[in-house]
Design a protein around this motif. Structure first.
Motif, PDB file in Angstrom:
ATOM      1  N   TYR A  12     -11.100  16.717  -3.265  1.00  0.00           N
ATOM      2  CA  TYR A  12     -11.847  15.584  -2.695  1.00  0.00           C
ATOM      3  C   TYR A  12     -10.962  14.638  -1.858  1.00  0.00           C
ATOM      4  O   TYR A  12     -11.283  14.338  -0.701  1.00  0.00           O
ATOM      5  CB  TYR A  12     -12.579  14.810  -3.796  1.00  0.00           C
ATOM      6  CG  TYR A  12     -13.448  13.716  -3.218  1.00  0.00           C
ATOM      7  CD1 TYR A  12     -14.635  14.030  -2.562  1.00  0.00           C
ATOM      8  CD2 TYR A  12     -13.069  12.383  -3.272  1.00  0.00           C
ATOM      9  CE1 TYR A  12     -15.430  13.038  -1.993  1.00  0.00           C
ATOM     10  CE2 TYR A  12     -13.861  11.390  -2.709  1.00  0.00           C
ATOM     11  CZ  TYR A  12     -15.030  11.723  -2.076  1.00  0.00           C
ATOM     12  OH  TYR A  12     -15.809  10.754  -1.501  1.00  0.00           O
ATOM     13  N   ARG A  28     -14.440   0.216   3.438  1.00  0.00           N
ATOM     14  CA  ARG A  28     -14.435  -0.086   1.999  1.00  0.00           C
ATOM     15  C   ARG A  28     -13.852  -1.489   1.788  1.00  0.00           C
ATOM     16  O   ARG A  28     -14.403  -2.317   1.077  1.00  0.00           O
ATOM     17  CB  ARG A  28     -13.553   0.930   1.241  1.00  0.00           C
ATOM     18  CG  ARG A  28     -14.056   2.364   1.221  1.00  0.00           C
ATOM     19  CD  ARG A  28     -13.087   3.207   0.402  1.00  0.00           C
ATOM     20  NE  ARG A  28     -13.264   4.629   0.495  1.00  0.00           N
ATOM     21  CZ  ARG A  28     -14.132   5.369  -0.206  1.00  0.00           C
ATOM     22  NH1 ARG A  28     -14.935   4.785  -1.056  1.00  0.00           N
ATOM     23  NH2 ARG A  28     -14.193   6.675  -0.070  1.00  0.00           N
ATOM     24  N   GLY A  43     -20.670   6.473  -9.657  1.00  0.00           N
ATOM     25  CA  GLY A  43     -20.100   7.649  -8.983  1.00  0.00           C
ATOM     26  C   GLY A  43     -18.750   7.335  -8.380  1.00  0.00           C
ATOM     27  O   GLY A  43     -18.468   7.673  -7.235  1.00  0.00           O
ATOM     28  N   GLY A  45     -15.953   8.552  -8.495  1.00  0.00           N
ATOM     29  CA  GLY A  45     -15.162   9.671  -7.985  1.00  0.00           C
ATOM     30  C   GLY A  45     -13.719   9.614  -8.453  1.00  0.00           C
ATOM     31  O   GLY A  45     -13.428   9.425  -9.630  1.00  0.00           O
ATOM     32  N   GLU A  64     -18.604   7.424 -13.835  1.00  0.00           N
ATOM     33  CA  GLU A  64     -18.513   8.695 -13.101  1.00  0.00           C
ATOM     34  C   GLU A  64     -18.961   9.817 -14.049  1.00  0.00           C
ATOM     35  O   GLU A  64     -18.352  10.007 -15.097  1.00  0.00           O
ATOM     36  CB  GLU A  64     -17.055   8.900 -12.646  1.00  0.00           C
ATOM     37  CG  GLU A  64     -16.738  10.270 -12.099  1.00  0.00           C
ATOM     38  CD  GLU A  64     -17.672  10.731 -10.984  1.00  0.00           C
ATOM     39  OE1 GLU A  64     -17.835  10.037  -9.973  1.00  0.00           O
ATOM     40  OE2 GLU A  64     -18.264  11.821 -11.154  1.00  0.00           O
ATOM     41  N   PRO A  65     -20.031  10.547 -13.687  1.00  0.00           N
ATOM     42  CA  PRO A  65     -20.525  11.567 -14.617  1.00  0.00           C
ATOM     43  C   PRO A  65     -19.699  12.856 -14.654  1.00  0.00           C
ATOM     44  O   PRO A  65     -19.716  13.564 -15.662  1.00  0.00           O
ATOM     45  CB  PRO A  65     -21.954  11.860 -14.110  1.00  0.00           C
ATOM     46  CG  PRO A  65     -21.943  11.473 -12.670  1.00  0.00           C
ATOM     47  CD  PRO A  65     -20.928  10.379 -12.529  1.00  0.00           C
ATOM     48  N   SER A  66     -18.988  13.180 -13.571  1.00  0.00           N
ATOM     49  CA  SER A  66     -18.265  14.456 -13.550  1.00  0.00           C
ATOM     50  C   SER A  66     -16.976  14.352 -14.366  1.00  0.00           C
ATOM     51  O   SER A  66     -16.138  13.491 -14.117  1.00  0.00           O
ATOM     52  CB  SER A  66     -17.937  14.827 -12.091  1.00  0.00           C
ATOM     53  OG  SER A  66     -16.664  15.446 -12.002  1.00  0.00           O
ATOM     54  N   PRO A  94     -24.341   8.792 -15.572  1.00  0.00           N
ATOM     55  CA  PRO A  94     -24.996   8.931 -14.264  1.00  0.00           C
ATOM     56  C   PRO A  94     -25.705   7.641 -13.879  1.00  0.00           C
ATOM     57  O   PRO A  94     -26.019   6.817 -14.754  1.00  0.00           O
ATOM     58  CB  PRO A  94     -26.018  10.052 -14.519  1.00  0.00           C
ATOM     59  CG  PRO A  94     -26.390   9.898 -15.956  1.00  0.00           C
ATOM     60  CD  PRO A  94     -25.157   9.366 -16.664  1.00  0.00           C
ATOM     61  N   ALA A  95     -25.966   7.482 -12.604  1.00  0.00           N
ATOM     62  CA  ALA A  95     -26.630   6.265 -12.113  1.00  0.00           C
ATOM     63  C   ALA A  95     -28.030   6.122 -12.694  1.00  0.00           C
ATOM     64  O   ALA A  95     -28.559   5.017 -12.758  1.00  0.00           O
ATOM     65  CB  ALA A  95     -26.694   6.313 -10.589  1.00  0.00           C
ATOM     66  N   GLU A  96     -28.612   7.238 -13.128  1.00  0.00           N
ATOM     67  CA  GLU A  96     -29.985   7.188 -13.653  1.00  0.00           C
ATOM     68  C   GLU A  96     -30.060   6.565 -15.039  1.00  0.00           C
ATOM     69  O   GLU A  96     -31.156   6.242 -15.503  1.00  0.00           O
ATOM     70  CB  GLU A  96     -30.575   8.606 -13.730  1.00  0.00           C
ATOM     71  CG  GLU A  96     -30.849   9.269 -12.395  1.00  0.00           C
ATOM     72  CD  GLU A  96     -29.658  10.054 -11.848  1.00  0.00           C
ATOM     73  OE1 GLU A  96     -28.506   9.822 -12.308  1.00  0.00           O
ATOM     74  OE2 GLU A  96     -29.879  10.889 -10.954  1.00  0.00           O
ATOM     75  N   THR A 111     -20.632   4.077  -3.060  1.00  0.00           N
ATOM     76  CA  THR A 111     -20.133   4.606  -1.798  1.00  0.00           C
ATOM     77  C   THR A 111     -20.201   6.132  -1.847  1.00  0.00           C
ATOM     78  O   THR A 111     -19.558   6.765  -2.671  1.00  0.00           O
ATOM     79  CB  THR A 111     -18.687   4.129  -1.504  1.00  0.00           C
ATOM     80  OG1 THR A 111     -17.821   4.498  -2.567  1.00  0.00           O
ATOM     81  CG2 THR A 111     -18.643   2.609  -1.322  1.00  0.00           C
ATOM     82  N   LEU A 112     -21.039   6.695  -1.007  1.00  0.00           N
ATOM     83  CA  LEU A 112     -21.219   8.148  -0.868  1.00  0.00           C
ATOM     84  C   LEU A 112     -21.712   8.766  -2.178  1.00  0.00           C
ATOM     85  O   LEU A 112     -21.276   9.846  -2.562  1.00  0.00           O
ATOM     86  CB  LEU A 112     -19.912   8.809  -0.383  1.00  0.00           C
ATOM     87  CG  LEU A 112     -19.303   8.174   0.875  1.00  0.00           C
ATOM     88  CD1 LEU A 112     -17.949   8.782   1.206  1.00  0.00           C
ATOM     89  CD2 LEU A 112     -20.250   8.288   2.069  1.00  0.00           C
TER      90      LEU A 112
HETATM   91  C1  LIG Z   1     -18.873  12.165  -2.453  1.00  0.00           C
HETATM   92  S1  LIG Z   1     -18.360  11.642  -4.042  1.00  0.00           S
HETATM   93  C2  LIG Z   1     -18.028   9.921  -3.754  1.00  0.00           C
HETATM   94  C3  LIG Z   1     -16.966   9.381  -4.653  1.00  0.00           C
HETATM   95  C4  LIG Z   1     -16.596   7.903  -4.425  1.00  0.00           C
HETATM   96  N1  LIG Z   1     -17.718   7.035  -4.673  1.00  0.00           N
HETATM   97  C5  LIG Z   1     -16.048   7.647  -3.050  1.00  0.00           C
HETATM   98  O1  LIG Z   1     -16.494   6.719  -2.374  1.00  0.00           O
HETATM   99  O2  LIG Z   1     -15.113   8.356  -2.653  1.00  0.00           O
HETATM  100  C6  LIG Z   1     -19.896  11.605  -4.935  1.00  0.00           C
HETATM  101  C7  LIG Z   1     -19.723  11.184  -6.380  1.00  0.00           C
HETATM  102  O3  LIG Z   1     -21.018  10.989  -6.967  1.00  0.00           O
HETATM  103  C8  LIG Z   1     -20.960  11.496  -8.275  1.00  0.00           C
HETATM  104  N2  LIG Z   1     -22.327  11.762  -8.753  1.00  0.00           N
HETATM  105  C9  LIG Z   1     -23.066  12.887  -8.656  1.00  0.00           C
HETATM  106  N3  LIG Z   1     -24.245  12.733  -9.269  1.00  0.00           N
HETATM  107  C10 LIG Z   1     -24.269  11.471  -9.762  1.00  0.00           C
HETATM  108  C11 LIG Z   1     -25.218  10.715 -10.510  1.00  0.00           C
HETATM  109  N4  LIG Z   1     -26.400  11.228 -10.853  1.00  0.00           N
HETATM  110  N5  LIG Z   1     -24.879   9.450 -10.864  1.00  0.00           N
HETATM  111  C12 LIG Z   1     -23.679   8.912 -10.487  1.00  0.00           C
HETATM  112  N6  LIG Z   1     -22.759   9.591  -9.788  1.00  0.00           N
HETATM  113  C13 LIG Z   1     -23.048  10.852  -9.424  1.00  0.00           C
HETATM  114  C14 LIG Z   1     -20.109  12.743  -8.158  1.00  0.00           C
HETATM  115  O4  LIG Z   1     -19.615  13.195  -9.402  1.00  0.00           O
HETATM  116  C15 LIG Z   1     -19.023  12.257  -7.218  1.00  0.00           C
HETATM  117  O5  LIG Z   1     -17.972  11.655  -7.909  1.00  0.00           O
END
Ligand SMILES: C[S@@+](CC[C@H](N)C(=O)[O-])C[C@H]1O[C@@H](n2cnc3c(N)ncnc32)[C@H](O)[C@@H]1O
Length: 209
Positions: A12, A28, A43, A45, A64-66, A94-96, A111-112
């Motif tokens: 990433y 940012r 999220g 990341g 962060e869920p992952s 997760p955000a949910e 962000t993203l």
């Molecule tokens: C593209 S990355 C962005 C990471 C960071 N926010 C950034 O700006 O670099 C997307 C992130 O969203 C997370 N994500 C995926 N599904 C999600 C969910 N349901 N709730 C919260 N985060 C989630 C992923 O695990 C990942 O870390």
């Protein structure tokens, strides 16, 4: 462990390096610069926003869920803890379904992320729930667009979703945020540098009514 999750966490930061240097990091910094109090990031990341969190933030909840991303996030947050003015907590959620009380956050940072959540409306309802009235939602999100790039997005979307960890190219996130009861006057069109079909974006700060 999901190998795709692991692979995404490994690459990433390298994948994003060019975008960060070409304007994403500056965006940012600009959007986080006047946050204060308790800030929640969804999220989060690998922690790309951490270097941009201002000293006026006293409590930072990084979610962060992952598992693979969260491991990297924890390591980066430990370095940041050296800063004595901020109390940092890292959690897996997760955000949910945010493990936070109603109206407990001064700001939420996304962000993203909203491109990847499974249930956008439920996630936005959760963000509204944990934000205090008048609290801010900082957004940098790539979105659906029209015209030739929109056609490219349409054709790539199914494959993109598979290779980019569930990321959806065609979300109208600004409308969804407005429909969730936020004032989106200060959320503007933006271009994610080096984003290719994900370049059409929005950036800014929405406020909880
Ligand atoms: C593209 S990355 C962005 C990471 C960071 N926010 C950034 O700006 O670099 C997307 C992130 O969203 C997370 N994500 C995926 N599904 C999600 C969910 N349901 N709730 C919260 N985060 C989630 C992923 O695990 C990942 O870390």
């Amino acid at each position: 462990m999901d190998p795709r999750d692991h692979a995404m966490a490994m690459v990433y930061d390298r994948l994003m390096r060019r975008s960060e240097r070409s304007g994403l990091a500056a965006k940012r910094r600009e959007l986080l610069s006047d946050l204060h109090g308790h800030v929640v990031e969804i999220g989060a990341g690998t922690g790309a926003n951490l270097p941009h969190v201002p000293a006026s933030v006293h409590q930072l909840t990084l979610l962060e869920p992952s598992p693979a991303m969260a491991r990297r996030l924890r390591a980066r947050a430990e370095d940041a803890v050296a800063r004595p003015t901020v109390d940092i907590e890292v959690g897996r959620a997760p955000a949910e379904a945010l493990p936070l009380a109603d109206a407990s956050a001064d700001a939420v940072v996304s962000t993203l992320v909203l491109c990847s959540v499974d249930d956008l409306d439920r996630s936005l309802a959760e963000l509204g729930r944990i934000l205090r009235p008048g609290g801010r939602l900082v957004l940098i999100e790539h979105v659906a667009t029209h015209g030739p790039v929109g056609l490219v997005q349409r054709s790539l979307a199914p494959m993109w979703r598979i290779v980019a960890g569930g990321c959806q190219l065609r979300r109208d996130t600004r409308t969804a945020v407005a429909n969730a009861g936020f004032d989106v006057t200060d959320v503007h069109p933006w271009r994610l540098p080096g984003g290719g079909p994900a370049a059409p974006a929005i950036a800014g700060t929405a406020s909880r009514r």
